[in-house]
Design an enzyme around this catalytic site. Structure first.
Site, PDB file in Angstrom:
ATOM      1  CG  ASP A 161      -1.152  -1.752   1.526  1.00  0.00           C
ATOM      2  OD1 ASP A 161      -2.527  -1.663   0.258  1.00  0.00           O
ATOM      3  OD2 ASP A 161      -0.708  -1.561   2.585  1.00  0.00           O
ATOM      4  CG  HIS A 189      -3.240  -5.600   2.669  1.00  0.00           C
ATOM      5  ND1 HIS A 189      -3.146  -4.155   2.108  1.00  0.00           N
ATOM      6  CD2 HIS A 189      -4.019  -6.538   2.209  1.00  0.00           C
ATOM      7  CE1 HIS A 189      -2.988  -4.931   1.377  1.00  0.00           C
ATOM      8  NE2 HIS A 189      -3.410  -6.574   0.658  1.00  0.00           N
TER       9      HIS A 189
END
Ligand code: NAD
Ligand code: LMR
Length: 327
Positions: A161, A189
């Site tokens: 990410d 996440h």
């Protein structure tokens, strides 16, 4: 010659495994002078073990000087034996229309057994990184089984990410990737993650001032990064693999490099208002190889606080869903 590191990897015959093993064996994770022994743990299914055999044949055929030995097994007691690092990749990926949390029921139980075995048989300096989804909560599940190892030994990956966010910011600003720094991911996440643009910098100067586009930073940017995994599944018909393996190389390499500051999902101790005992993405600084401290006290405005509260709420909900699995 350094002593070889024992690196256990679950799911080595899968998609991420295929993109990962060669990079570890070539020295990209632990350095060009660090020999490794790969301990490869697959499910006891003929198709998976046969695929693993083929991958090991290919590793042989690369003649990597750092690859001292390989173990192929379906027994966790063998796979995790004396492992210095355990990379927990093996788990079901989601398909189109699913969220990562939908995997909890199937994948959560994998991390109970693996947490127990790692705690029993891994090396005294054992470190564990979780990739299998939902990664934050799976790390929390595995840690709940630890008696010998402390919870700081297990982290989950939000580096993919961070890498995604950095690229989006560089593109929007029209600057080289190397000009963008201090891009940190807070929370889960999952699409609720907060990509903290307000802390980011371009050439050392605050990024929001340089880039403008406040609405984009709060809206489309968050959504693009948060939903990137789903967008890749929709486009590719399979979940991200090479970029996930690359992020794991970054995650572990930076955790082994003192002074590095990077996003890692770690056990919260209440920093930034995260519930203690969820594994939340936060910026950490590596102190000694394998150890880190959370960077505390970074400024958060009302928008950032709201985003962190939302992703924390989801992590707490995931923990509640699996509370019967926890010791
Ligand atoms: P895949 O289906 O291609 O491979 C998974 C492999 O794991 C298979 O070979 C399977 O046999 C093996 N496996 C399953 N259970 C196991 C167990 N108990 N022990 C050992 N091996 C086991 O999947 P993939 O694309 O490689 O993805 C693996 C996981 O990583 C998925 O859960 C996926 O959602 C997740 N993922 C996470 C991130 C992240 O950023 N955290 C990124 C991409 C993928
Ligand atoms: C990703 O972010 O690409 C992975 O977590 C796979 C997924 O399910 O999105």
């Amino acid at each position: 010659m350094k002593q070889p590191l024992r690196v256990a990897i679950t799911g080595p015959a899968g998609q991420i495994g295929y993109a990962l093993l060669f990079r570890i064996a070539s020295g990209q994770m632990f350095g060009p002078d660090q020999p490794v022994i790969l301990q490869l743990l697959e499910v006891p299914v003929e198709k998976a073990m046969s695929a693993l055999k083929g991958v090991c044949m290919e590793l042989d055929d690369c003649a990597f000087p750092l690859l001292v030995d390989m173990v192929q097994t379906s027994d966790p007691n063998v796979g995790f034996k004396d492992a210095n690092w355990s990379l927990l990749v093996g788990a079901k990926p989601r398909g189109p229309g699913m969220e990562r949390a939908d995997l909890l029921k199937d994948n959560g139980k994998i991390f109970i057994e693996q947490g127990q075995v790692i705690d029993r048989v891994a090396a005294h300096d054992a470190r564990v990184a979780v990739v299998g989804n939902p990664a934050n909560t799976n790390a929390m599940i595995a840690a709940s089984q630890f008696k010998r190892l402390t919870p700081d030994r297990i982290t989950a990956m939000v580096r993919l990410d961070e890498n995604r966010a950095k690229t989006q910011l560089a593109k929007k600003a029209g600057v080289p990737l190397t000009s963008v720094s201090d891009v940190f991911i807070f929370g889960n996440h999952s699409p609720t993650m907060f990509s903290a643009f307000h802390l980011a910098k371009i050439n050392g100067k605050p990024l929001p001032e340089k880039i403008g586009h406040a609405e984009w930073l709060r809206g489309e940017f968050q959504e693009t990064v948060g939903k990137r995994g789903g967008a890749i599944i929709a486009a590719r018909g399979a979940s991200s693999a090479a970029s996930a393996a690359n992020a794991l190389v970054d995650h572990v390499r930076d955790l082994m490099t003192p002074g590095k500051v990077h996003s890692v999902a770690v056990k919260s101790n209440g920093e930034y208002g995260f519930d203690p005992n969820v594994w939340a993405g936060m910026p950490v600084k590596t102190t000694t190889p394998g150890s880190f401290e959370v960077i505390k006290g970074l400024p958060m405005d009302d928008f950032a606080k709201g985003k962190i509260a939302a992703t924390n709420k989801e992590l707490v909900e995931e923990r509640n869903t699996v509370k019967d699995m926890l010791r």
